[in-house]
Design a protein around this motif. Structure first.
Motif, PDB file in Angstrom:
ATOM      1  N   ALA A  56       0.783  -1.209  -0.095  1.00  0.00           N
ATOM      2  CA  ALA A  56      -0.053  -0.070  -0.114  1.00  0.00           C
ATOM      3  C   ALA A  56       0.873   1.228  -0.055  1.00  0.00           C
ATOM      4  CB  ALA A  56      -1.004   0.042   1.273  1.00  0.00           C
ATOM      5  N   PHE A  57       0.457   2.365  -1.035  1.00  0.00           N
ATOM      6  CA  PHE A  57       1.453   3.512  -1.111  1.00  0.00           C
ATOM      7  C   PHE A  57       0.713   4.235  -0.027  1.00  0.00           C
ATOM      8  CE2 PHE A  57       1.756   7.711  -2.908  1.00  0.00           C
ATOM      9  CZ  PHE A  57       3.240   7.683  -3.353  1.00  0.00           C
ATOM     10  N   VAL A  67       9.875   7.735  -0.277  1.00  0.00           N
ATOM     11  CA  VAL A  67       8.448   7.257  -0.623  1.00  0.00           C
ATOM     12  C   VAL A  67       8.109   6.425   0.573  1.00  0.00           C
ATOM     13  CG1 VAL A  67       7.239   5.884  -1.955  1.00  0.00           C
ATOM     14  CG2 VAL A  67       8.890   7.389  -2.923  1.00  0.00           C
ATOM     15  N   TRP A  68       6.891   6.374   1.155  1.00  0.00           N
ATOM     16  CA  TRP A  68       6.485   5.653   2.220  1.00  0.00           C
ATOM     17  C   TRP A  68       5.776   4.283   1.540  1.00  0.00           C
ATOM     18  CZ3 TRP A  68       7.007  10.932   2.973  1.00  0.00           C
ATOM     19  CH2 TRP A  68       7.792  11.112   3.960  1.00  0.00           C
ATOM     20  N   ILE A  69       5.889   3.155   1.782  1.00  0.00           N
ATOM     21  CA  ILE A  69       5.051   1.963   1.355  1.00  0.00           C
ATOM     22  C   ILE A  69       5.049   1.136   2.332  1.00  0.00           C
ATOM     23  CG2 ILE A  69       5.019   0.172  -0.411  1.00  0.00           C
ATOM     24  CD1 ILE A  69       6.705   1.964  -2.310  1.00  0.00           C
ATOM     25  N   ASN A  70       4.077   0.598   2.896  1.00  0.00           N
ATOM     26  CA  ASN A  70       3.798  -0.303   3.905  1.00  0.00           C
ATOM     27  C   ASN A  70       4.619   0.079   5.175  1.00  0.00           C
ATOM     28  OD1 ASN A  70       2.207  -2.151   2.430  1.00  0.00           O
ATOM     29  ND2 ASN A  70       3.869  -3.362   1.764  1.00  0.00           N
ATOM     30  N   TRP A  75      14.313   5.427  -0.255  1.00  0.00           N
ATOM     31  CA  TRP A  75      14.530   6.538  -0.954  1.00  0.00           C
ATOM     32  C   TRP A  75      14.828   6.137  -2.299  1.00  0.00           C
ATOM     33  CZ3 TRP A  75      16.041   5.141   3.838  1.00  0.00           C
ATOM     34  CH2 TRP A  75      16.139   6.041   4.778  1.00  0.00           C
ATOM     35  N   LEU A  76      14.631   7.295  -3.275  1.00  0.00           N
ATOM     36  CA  LEU A  76      14.258   7.386  -4.521  1.00  0.00           C
ATOM     37  C   LEU A  76      15.706   7.241  -5.470  1.00  0.00           C
ATOM     38  CD1 LEU A  76      11.552  10.073  -5.488  1.00  0.00           C
ATOM     39  CD2 LEU A  76      11.375   7.200  -5.104  1.00  0.00           C
ATOM     40  N   LEU A 116      16.928   1.647  -1.602  1.00  0.00           N
ATOM     41  CA  LEU A 116      16.418   2.655  -2.859  1.00  0.00           C
ATOM     42  C   LEU A 116      15.600   2.114  -3.713  1.00  0.00           C
ATOM     43  CD1 LEU A 116      20.008   3.343  -3.989  1.00  0.00           C
ATOM     44  CD2 LEU A 116      18.424   4.703  -2.780  1.00  0.00           C
ATOM     45  N   LEU A 117      14.391   2.870  -3.869  1.00  0.00           N
ATOM     46  CA  LEU A 117      13.290   2.553  -4.943  1.00  0.00           C
ATOM     47  C   LEU A 117      13.710   2.538  -6.409  1.00  0.00           C
ATOM     48  CD1 LEU A 117      10.514   1.308  -4.061  1.00  0.00           C
ATOM     49  CD2 LEU A 117       9.613   3.553  -4.331  1.00  0.00           C
TER      50      LEU A 117
END
Length: 123
Positions: A56-57, A67-70, A75-76, A116-117
């Protein structure tokens, strides 16, 4: 057996059962792929490379590149991209809070504590 011996035996069995239950719970969470760090022998926490997951975003901060996911922070990566589909835009700002997404994360080679995402795929 006196009371102290019975109490000591009961506590040791309770502690052993709790430790076994805790280790199996931790093993299950690692297998679920929820971003649980894996500790190596030298104490540095790492994650497997090129891990593809879904979740879930929760949000993003473009200024800081996170970015926060779950409930985890990612980090991008400099080559980060969002892949949309026929009905959803391929933009980070178009993703709604709580939307289920697929993403690819890799450990940061400069700082093993960060992840990193690489990409987000909108479902």
């Amino acid at each position: 057996m006196n009371f102290r011996q019975v109490l000591a035996l009961s506590l040791s069995l309770l502690f052993a059962g709790g430790a076994i239950g805790l280790s199996s719970a931790l093993a299950g969470s690692q297998l679920a792929g929820q971003g649980v760090p894996i500790a190596t022998q030298d104490g540095v926490q790492t994650q497997p490379t090129d891990v593809s997951r879904s979740g879930a975003f929760h949000g993003f901060d473009r200024q800081h590149g996170v970015v926060w996911i779950n409930d985890y922070v990612y980090w991008l990566h400099p080559s980060f991209k969002v892949i949309g589909n026929a009905t959803k835009l391929g933009l980070l700002s178009a993703i709604r809070r709580g939307e289920t997404i697929e993403f690819v994360a890799v450990p940061d080679p400069k700082d093993p504590r960060r992840t990193l995402l690489m990409e987000i795929r909108r479902e």
